[in-house]
Design a protein around this motif. Structure first.
Motif, PDB file in Angstrom:
ATOM      1  N   ALA A   5       0.978  -1.258  -0.051  1.00 17.26           N
ATOM      2  CA  ALA A   5       0.098  -0.190   0.096  1.00 17.26           C
ATOM      3  C   ALA A   5       1.060   1.156   0.027  1.00 17.26           C
ATOM      4  N   VAL A   6       0.645   2.104  -0.919  1.00 14.26           N
ATOM      5  CA  VAL A   6       1.131   3.440  -1.043  1.00 14.26           C
ATOM      6  C   VAL A   6       0.472   4.342   0.017  1.00 14.26           C
ATOM      7  N   ASP A   7       1.362   4.881   1.105  1.00 14.17           N
ATOM      8  CA  ASP A   7       0.938   5.580   2.095  1.00 14.17           C
ATOM      9  C   ASP A   7       1.021   7.190   1.988  1.00 14.17           C
ATOM     10  N   ALA A   8       2.088   7.418   1.390  1.00 11.74           N
ATOM     11  CA  ALA A   8       2.401   8.934   0.824  1.00 11.74           C
ATOM     12  C   ALA A   8       3.071   9.009  -0.295  1.00 11.74           C
ATOM     13  N   VAL A   9       2.770  10.155  -1.095  1.00  9.33           N
ATOM     14  CA  VAL A   9       3.570  10.569  -2.215  1.00  9.33           C
ATOM     15  C   VAL A   9       3.402  12.086  -1.938  1.00  9.33           C
ATOM     16  N   LYS A  10       4.956  12.947  -1.600  1.00 12.50           N
ATOM     17  CA  LYS A  10       4.780  14.191  -1.259  1.00 12.50           C
ATOM     18  C   LYS A  10       6.061  14.667  -1.239  1.00 12.50           C
ATOM     19  N   PRO A  11       6.033  16.045  -1.413  1.00 16.69           N
ATOM     20  CA  PRO A  11       7.645  16.720  -1.391  1.00 16.69           C
ATOM     21  C   PRO A  11       8.069  16.663  -0.040  1.00 16.69           C
ATOM     22  N   ALA A  12       9.367  16.066  -0.255  1.00 15.75           N
ATOM     23  CA  ALA A  12      10.294  16.262   1.029  1.00 15.75           C
ATOM     24  C   ALA A  12      10.204  17.384   1.764  1.00 15.75           C
ATOM     25  N   GLN A  13      10.187  17.256   3.308  1.00 14.60           N
ATOM     26  CA  GLN A  13      10.093  18.375   4.274  1.00 14.60           C
ATOM     27  C   GLN A  13      11.312  19.313   3.908  1.00 14.60           C
ATOM     28  N   ASP A  14      12.334  19.011   3.683  1.00 18.32           N
ATOM     29  CA  ASP A  14      13.484  19.710   3.479  1.00 18.32           C
ATOM     30  C   ASP A  14      13.763  20.350   1.808  1.00 18.32           C
ATOM     31  N   GLY A  15      12.663  19.813   1.158  1.00 17.45           N
ATOM     32  CA  GLY A  15      12.679  20.512  -0.440  1.00 17.45           C
ATOM     33  C   GLY A  15      13.431  19.510  -1.249  1.00 17.45           C
ATOM     34  N   ASN A  16      14.175  18.762  -0.760  1.00 13.75           N
ATOM     35  CA  ASN A  16      14.989  17.786  -1.705  1.00 13.75           C
ATOM     36  C   ASN A  16      14.229  16.494  -2.059  1.00 13.75           C
ATOM     37  N   GLY A  17      13.547  16.627  -3.224  1.00 15.13           N
ATOM     38  CA  GLY A  17      13.135  15.556  -3.663  1.00 15.13           C
ATOM     39  C   GLY A  17      11.745  15.255  -3.324  1.00 15.13           C
ATOM     40  N   ILE A  18      11.198  13.795  -3.624  1.00 17.74           N
ATOM     41  CA  ILE A  18       9.835  13.319  -3.349  1.00 17.74           C
ATOM     42  C   ILE A  18       9.933  12.234  -2.520  1.00 17.74           C
ATOM     43  N   ILE A  19       8.995  12.304  -1.529  1.00 20.30           N
ATOM     44  CA  ILE A  19       9.109  10.916  -0.551  1.00 20.30           C
ATOM     45  C   ILE A  19       7.918  10.423  -0.985  1.00 20.30           C
ATOM     46  N   ILE A  20       8.332   8.842  -1.031  1.00 21.78           N
ATOM     47  CA  ILE A  20       7.271   7.858  -1.383  1.00 21.78           C
ATOM     48  C   ILE A  20       7.325   7.014  -0.274  1.00 21.78           C
ATOM     49  N   ARG A  21       6.227   6.566   0.675  1.00 23.32           N
ATOM     50  CA  ARG A  21       6.245   5.767   1.812  1.00 23.32           C
ATOM     51  C   ARG A  21       5.181   4.629   1.450  1.00 23.32           C
ATOM     52  N   MET A  22       5.616   3.561   1.691  1.00 22.26           N
ATOM     53  CA  MET A  22       4.859   2.441   1.502  1.00 22.26           C
ATOM     54  C   MET A  22       4.822   1.395   2.491  1.00 22.26           C
ATOM     55  N   TYR A  23       3.869   0.438   2.619  1.00 16.31           N
ATOM     56  CA  TYR A  23       3.865  -0.527   3.694  1.00 16.31           C
ATOM     57  C   TYR A  23       3.285  -1.842   3.314  1.00 16.31           C
ATOM     58  N   GLU A  24       3.801  -2.917   3.841  1.00 15.40           N
ATOM     59  CA  GLU A  24       3.348  -4.400   3.363  1.00 15.40           C
ATOM     60  C   GLU A  24       2.021  -4.626   4.239  1.00 15.40           C
ATOM     61  N   ALA A  25       0.726  -4.882   3.553  1.00 13.58           N
ATOM     62  CA  ALA A  25      -0.242  -4.899   4.139  1.00 13.58           C
ATOM     63  C   ALA A  25      -0.793  -6.220   4.329  1.00 13.58           C
ATOM     64  N   GLY A  26      -0.291  -7.306   3.833  1.00 13.55           N
ATOM     65  CA  GLY A  26      -0.843  -8.614   3.626  1.00 13.55           C
ATOM     66  C   GLY A  26       0.037  -9.686   4.401  1.00 13.55           C
ATOM     67  N   LYS A  27       0.478  -9.330   5.378  1.00 18.39           N
ATOM     68  CA  LYS A  27       1.496 -10.165   6.062  1.00 18.39           C
ATOM     69  C   LYS A  27       2.212 -11.202   5.396  1.00 18.39           C
ATOM     70  N   SER A  28       2.881 -10.743   4.212  1.00 22.58           N
ATOM     71  CA  SER A  28       3.860 -11.558   3.458  1.00 22.58           C
ATOM     72  C   SER A  28       5.061 -10.868   3.148  1.00 22.58           C
ATOM     73  N   ARG A  29       6.166 -11.329   2.617  1.00 19.04           N
ATOM     74  CA  ARG A  29       7.381 -11.024   2.409  1.00 19.04           C
ATOM     75  C   ARG A  29       7.817 -11.424   0.974  1.00 19.04           C
ATOM     76  N   GLY A  30       8.682 -10.406   0.403  1.00 18.43           N
ATOM     77  CA  GLY A  30       9.255 -10.584  -0.627  1.00 18.43           C
ATOM     78  C   GLY A  30       9.977  -9.387  -1.260  1.00 18.43           C
ATOM     79  N   THR A  31      10.055  -9.273  -2.653  1.00 20.00           N
ATOM     80  CA  THR A  31      10.729  -8.294  -3.404  1.00 20.00           C
ATOM     81  C   THR A  31       9.510  -7.315  -3.913  1.00 20.00           C
ATOM     82  N   VAL A  32       9.910  -6.310  -3.826  1.00 18.56           N
ATOM     83  CA  VAL A  32       9.005  -5.140  -4.415  1.00 18.56           C
ATOM     84  C   VAL A  32       9.786  -4.667  -5.360  1.00 18.56           C
ATOM     85  N   LYS A  33       9.192  -4.290  -6.717  1.00 20.53           N
ATOM     86  CA  LYS A  33       9.671  -3.596  -7.825  1.00 20.53           C
ATOM     87  C   LYS A  33       8.983  -2.223  -7.885  1.00 20.53           C
ATOM     88  N   VAL A  34       9.529  -1.152  -7.905  1.00 21.36           N
ATOM     89  CA  VAL A  34       8.634   0.255  -8.313  1.00 21.36           C
ATOM     90  C   VAL A  34       9.040   0.609  -9.561  1.00 21.36           C
TER      91      VAL A  34
END
Length: 80
Positions: A5-34
């Protein structure tokens, strides 16, 4: 991965780049490709929740990968 699940896509607080925050919501593990549809991505850096840089992540053709564990939150700074 369907359980990411993507929780946030926002400008970085310090103005340097874009922050993308995500989390695993299905109690599984593995490799994620973005796949990013931004202009050419120069760098991706994993950050903590306070947006402090921790480790650069290899990026190739606007794509990067990372491993995730159940319920884990991951935060990335994308520099374009």
């Amino acid at each position: 991965r369907r359980n990411i699940a993507v929780d946030a896509v926002k400008p970085a607080q310090d103005g340097n780049g874009i922050i993308i925050r995500m989390y695993e919501a299905g109690k599984s593990r593995g490799t994620v490709k973005v796949k990013l549809n931004f202009a050419d991505v120069k760098k991706v850096v994993e950050c903590n929740l306070m947006e402090v840089d921790e480790a650069e992540i290899p990026v190739n053709a606007n794509e990067f990968e990372f491993d995730i564990t159940p319920n884990q939150v991951r935060t990335f700074r994308v520099i374009i």
